[in-house]
Design an enzyme around this catalytic site. Structure first.
Site, PDB file in Angstrom:
ATOM      1  N   LYS A 159       0.743  -1.039   0.440  1.00  0.00           N
ATOM      2  CA  LYS A 159       0.191   0.163   0.271  1.00  0.00           C
ATOM      3  C   LYS A 159       1.208   1.339  -0.033  1.00  0.00           C
ATOM      4  O   LYS A 159       0.639   1.762  -1.109  1.00  0.00           O
ATOM      5  CB  LYS A 159      -1.149  -0.261   0.848  1.00  0.00           C
ATOM      6  N   GLN A 169      -4.479  -1.378  10.123  1.00  0.00           N
ATOM      7  CA  GLN A 169      -4.054  -2.529   9.400  1.00  0.00           C
ATOM      8  C   GLN A 169      -4.916  -3.753  10.811  1.00  0.00           C
ATOM      9  O   GLN A 169      -4.459  -3.962  11.593  1.00  0.00           O
ATOM     10  CB  GLN A 169      -2.424  -3.279   8.896  1.00  0.00           C
ATOM     11  N   ASP A 173     -10.398   4.147   4.774  1.00  0.00           N
ATOM     12  CA  ASP A 173     -11.173   2.331   4.872  1.00  0.00           C
ATOM     13  C   ASP A 173     -12.002   2.397   5.123  1.00  0.00           C
ATOM     14  O   ASP A 173     -12.182   1.262   5.394  1.00  0.00           O
ATOM     15  CB  ASP A 173      -9.937   1.421   5.607  1.00  0.00           C
TER      16      ASP A 173
END
Length: 282
Positions: free
Chosen positions: A54, A98, A121
């Protein structure tokens, strides 16, 4: 007749090229680049690989990155403090925590420390509520990427019988909410669903997101269905028998090269949107 291939890698590449052009033009005009902060807790090798990927894609597109790696012993309080600091930082536009985090960490508390305008996200409860209502805001990255793929291939989900296999908080549940908001009739299944086959066989749109390789045999797929395989297991296998499903479906995503590339592209595109909103860049 073989199914048409839904090429997520191609759409992701187009998205990243557009992002790079937008960022380059703004920076040339004197603006700061958008910045995404990644937070990783612990030493899980797969998580480190995903974060590196990413960060690399973000930097290639011209974004600034800020990577925070915390030890596996990190407490919920410490993680929340770090995330709140990033949320308050005007130089940070998007925040990615994450998943998964170590067992001693309250993941939901950590997610809720992300400012909603930096939740690129789509993991906070506020973002989930907006997805469920079809309101403006950031979608969860993988479900958002799936919707972009459906749009690119002119799949109108209104009135469709959609079956989502998987109820995870990052993919299955938010995707079901997004599809409902678009007018699909959604059945949400999971690994404990009785007679899973009977549900799958009804699906005009089948999304597999259980993370169980080969869970869905090709003969279960309804002829003419659109199949989105968002599952991924060791060895690069999806949840759906690709060869068998390809003989029956109208459209199908490969694994890899289907959903995965669009997750990162959507994450970065939403970071750019957050940057535009915070800096008033058109």
């Amino acid at each position: 007749m073989a199914a048409g291939l839904i090429d997520g890698a191609a759409l992701a590449a187009e998205t990243l090229e557009r992002i790079a052009a937008t960022v380059h033009a703004a920076v040339e005009a004197g603006a700061r680049p958008p910045c995404i902060a990644t937070v990783l807790v612990g030493g899980d090798p797969a998580s480190h690989t995903y974060v590196r990927m990413k960060v690399r894609r973000a930097e290639r597109a011209g974004l600034a990155t800020r990577r925070i790696d915390l030890p596996a012993s990190t407490t919920t309080e410490r993680l929340v403090t770090v995330i709140r600091s990033l949320s308050a930082d005007p130089e940070v536009d998007g925040i990615l925590l994450q998943h998964p985090v170590p067992a001693q960490v309250d993941e939901r508390a950590a997610f809720e420390a992300i400012a909603v305008d930096k939740d690129v996200d789509g993991v906070t409860l506020s973002s989930y509520a907006r997805m469920a209502e079809g309101a403006a805001g950031f979608s969860s990255a993988t479900p958002g990427g799936i919707l972009r793929l459906l749009d690119r291939y002119d799949v109108d989900v209104r009135g469709m019988e959609a079956v989502v296999v998987g109820q995870g908080p990052i993919l299955g549940r938010p995707l079901s909410a997004l599809l409902l908001a678009r007018g699909a009739t959604v059945t949400s299944c999971h690994l404990l669903t009785r007679d899973l086959r009977s549900h799958v066989e009804r699906a005009e749109l089948l999304v597999a997101a259980a993370g169980r390789a080969g869970l869905i045999p090709g003969e279960w797929v309804r002829p003419g269905a659109v199949v989105i395989d968002a599952g991924y297991s060791d060895g690069g296998k999806g949840d759906v028998d690709f060869e068998g499903a390809s003989e029956r479906a109208r459209l199908i995503t490969p694994v890899p090269g289907g959903v995965g590339p669009m997750t990162i592209a959507t994450l970065l595109d939403q970071t750019v949107a957050a940057w535009r909103a915070s800096t008033s860049i058109s």
